[in-house]
Design an enzyme around this catalytic site. Structure first.
Site, PDB file in Angstrom:
ATOM      1  N   THR A 105      45.713  24.276  42.614  1.00  0.00           N
ATOM      2  CA  THR A 105      44.413  24.342  43.304  1.00  0.00           C
ATOM      3  C   THR A 105      44.369  25.522  44.271  1.00  0.00           C
ATOM      4  OG1 THR A 105      45.280  22.858  45.020  1.00  0.00           O
ATOM      5  CG2 THR A 105      44.038  21.834  43.229  1.00  0.00           C
ATOM      6  N   ASP A 130      47.934  26.456  45.863  1.00  0.00           N
ATOM      7  CA  ASP A 130      48.330  27.877  45.804  1.00  0.00           C
ATOM      8  C   ASP A 130      47.878  28.567  47.100  1.00  0.00           C
ATOM      9  OD1 ASP A 130      48.869  30.468  45.042  1.00  0.00           O
ATOM     10  OD2 ASP A 130      47.474  30.496  43.348  1.00  0.00           O
ATOM     11  N   LYS A 139      49.672  30.354  49.258  1.00  0.00           N
ATOM     12  CA  LYS A 139      50.333  31.654  49.533  1.00  0.00           C
ATOM     13  C   LYS A 139      50.448  31.911  51.033  1.00  0.00           C
ATOM     14  CE  LYS A 139      48.977  34.034  45.257  1.00  0.00           C
ATOM     15  NZ  LYS A 139      47.951  33.109  44.701  1.00  0.00           N
ATOM     16  N   GLY A 142      56.850  31.370  60.977  1.00  0.00           N
ATOM     17  CA  GLY A 142      57.107  29.948  60.759  1.00  0.00           C
ATOM     18  C   GLY A 142      56.191  29.033  61.553  1.00  0.00           C
ATOM     19  N   TYR A 152      47.683  40.414  32.255  1.00  0.00           N
ATOM     20  CA  TYR A 152      48.047  39.223  31.480  1.00  0.00           C
ATOM     21  C   TYR A 152      49.170  39.494  30.490  1.00  0.00           C
ATOM     22  CZ  TYR A 152      43.779  36.819  33.066  1.00  0.00           C
ATOM     23  OH  TYR A 152      42.807  36.229  33.811  1.00  0.00           O
ATOM     24  N   ARG A 178      41.319  31.239  34.112  1.00  0.00           N
ATOM     25  CA  ARG A 178      40.030  31.526  33.489  1.00  0.00           C
ATOM     26  C   ARG A 178      39.997  31.304  31.986  1.00  0.00           C
ATOM     27  NH1 ARG A 178      39.444  37.087  36.698  1.00  0.00           N
ATOM     28  NH2 ARG A 178      41.682  36.699  36.820  1.00  0.00           N
TER      29      ARG A 178
HETATM   30  O1  S5P Z   1      51.023  36.917  41.030  1.00  0.00           O
HETATM   31  C1  S5P Z   1      50.179  36.037  40.977  1.00  0.00           C
HETATM   32  C2  S5P Z   1      50.328  34.840  41.675  1.00  0.00           C
HETATM   33  C3  S5P Z   1      49.390  33.848  41.536  1.00  0.00           C
HETATM   34  S1  S5P Z   1      49.721  32.310  42.220  1.00  0.00           S
HETATM   35  N1  S5P Z   1      49.073  36.177  40.190  1.00  0.00           N
HETATM   36  C4  S5P Z   1      48.102  35.231  40.085  1.00  0.00           C
HETATM   37  O2  S5P Z   1      47.141  35.438  39.328  1.00  0.00           O
HETATM   38  N2  S5P Z   1      48.238  34.043  40.786  1.00  0.00           N
HETATM   39  C5  S5P Z   1      47.189  32.992  40.731  1.00  0.00           C
HETATM   40  O3  S5P Z   1      47.121  32.501  39.400  1.00  0.00           O
HETATM   41  C6  S5P Z   1      45.785  33.453  41.099  1.00  0.00           C
HETATM   42  O4  S5P Z   1      45.536  33.248  42.473  1.00  0.00           O
HETATM   43  C7  S5P Z   1      44.902  32.570  40.224  1.00  0.00           C
HETATM   44  O5  S5P Z   1      44.664  31.345  40.887  1.00  0.00           O
HETATM   45  C8  S5P Z   1      45.759  32.291  39.000  1.00  0.00           C
HETATM   46  C9  S5P Z   1      45.479  33.167  37.803  1.00  0.00           C
HETATM   47  O6  S5P Z   1      44.196  32.933  37.312  1.00  0.00           O
HETATM   48  P1  S5P Z   1      43.658  33.551  35.928  1.00  0.00           P
HETATM   49  O7  S5P Z   1      42.223  33.122  35.907  1.00  0.00           O
HETATM   50  O8  S5P Z   1      43.812  35.038  35.994  1.00  0.00           O
HETATM   51  O9  S5P Z   1      44.490  32.918  34.828  1.00  0.00           O
END
Ligand code: S5P
Length: 260
Positions: free
Chosen positions: A62, A92, A94, A99, A212, A231
């Site tokens: 989320t 998520d 991040k 701390g 990707y 997505r």
């Molecule tokens: O390096 C990263 C780390 C994360 S957590 N690259 C990313 O894309 N993410 C997360 O993964 C990003 O915040 C999003 O929620 C998800 C990728 O989404 P998509 O729609 O591109 O598959």
């Protein structure tokens, strides 16, 4: 041809982290290494995705701060769905501060993330204080942390040294750190789980720097454990079918890697 790698089941004995054990178990039981990145802005859409795709995933990821109509009932229902369909919830967030600050961001504010998210993630940039700040004071609720050791976005600043230092930081906190957000397996330590975002089937990226790789590349060639898909699934005209396609791709790649 590389040697077959241990199964998720085999790896249970290599970790004492309760959530890593649970995750390995439920991946084997449900036969899925798919995490849905449910990046939607409406409560109803998030709940619908969690309910419809819950049986196909091991982790629901989320971004709770993008939900416009967030309320406590959303959390209550998400937790019920997590129990019903057996998946872990990964916020998520991040975290990326000292701390003391991340401790407040984790426990307080509107979202009280520590109360409901099984897993959160953090950048290692601030140093080990961020891990100490997030680590629960007691073991009342098992909680896990993933360190961002690499990112999927083009031009990111996580160079080899940064990644290696992140792995070293994780090794110091194996009671809390479950593994990494990364683009490849980073250590032979079988306890650590590699969760990989930036997963696409037919697309190579987006116009804002996302990059990707295919599930088979992630799991077989790069040794990742969990594929995180956003997505491609939730923007599909048929999210259930898209999730099942990703689940199948991820699981058959895993079986291939294990020589099964
Ligand atoms: O390096 C990263 C780390 C994360 S957590 N690259 C990313 O894309 N993410 C997360 O993964 C990003 O915040 C999003 O929620 C998800 C990728 O989404 P998509 O729609 O591109 O598959």
């Amino acid at each position: 041809m590389p040697l077959p790698t241990p199964t998720y089941q085999d790896r249970i004995k290599h970790t004492t982290h309760p959530l890593s054990r649970r995750l390995f178990e439920l991946m084997e039981k449900k036969k899925t290494n798919l995490s849905l990145s449910a990046d939607v802005t409406k409560k109803a859409d998030l709940l619908r995705l969690a309910d419809q795709l819950g049986p196909d995933i091991c982790v629901l990821k989320t971004h709770i701060d993008i939900v416009e109509d967030f309320d406590q009932d959303l959390i209550t229902q998400l937790k019920q769905l997590a129990t019903q369909h057996q998946f872990l919830i990964f916020e998520d967030r991040k975290f990326a501060d000292i701390g003391h600050t991340v401790q407040m961001q984790y426990r307080a504010g509107i979202y009280h993330i520590a109360d409901w998210a099984d897993i959160v993630n953090a950048h290692s940039l601030p140093g080990p204080g961020i891990v100490q700040g997030l680590k629960p004071a007691d073991n009342a609720k098992p909680r896990g942390l993933l360190l961002l050791a690499q990112m999927s976005s083009i031009g990111n600043l996580c160079n080899k040294e940064y990644t290696a230092e992140t792995v070293a930081m994780a090794l110091e906190h194996k009671d809390f750190v479950m593994g990494f957000i990364a683009q490849q397996k980073l250590t032979d330590d079988l306890a650590f789980i590699t969760m990989t975002p930036g997963i696409g089937i037919a697309t190579k990226g987006d116009h804002l720097g996302q990059n990707y790789i295919h599930p088979t590349t992630a799991i077989v060639e790069r040794g990742c454990d969990v594929i995180i898909v956003g997505r491609h699934i939730y923007q599909s005209s048929d999210p259930k079918a898209a999730a099942q396609e990703c689940r199948l791709l991820g699981w058959s790649a895993y079986l291939q890697r294990c020589g099964l």
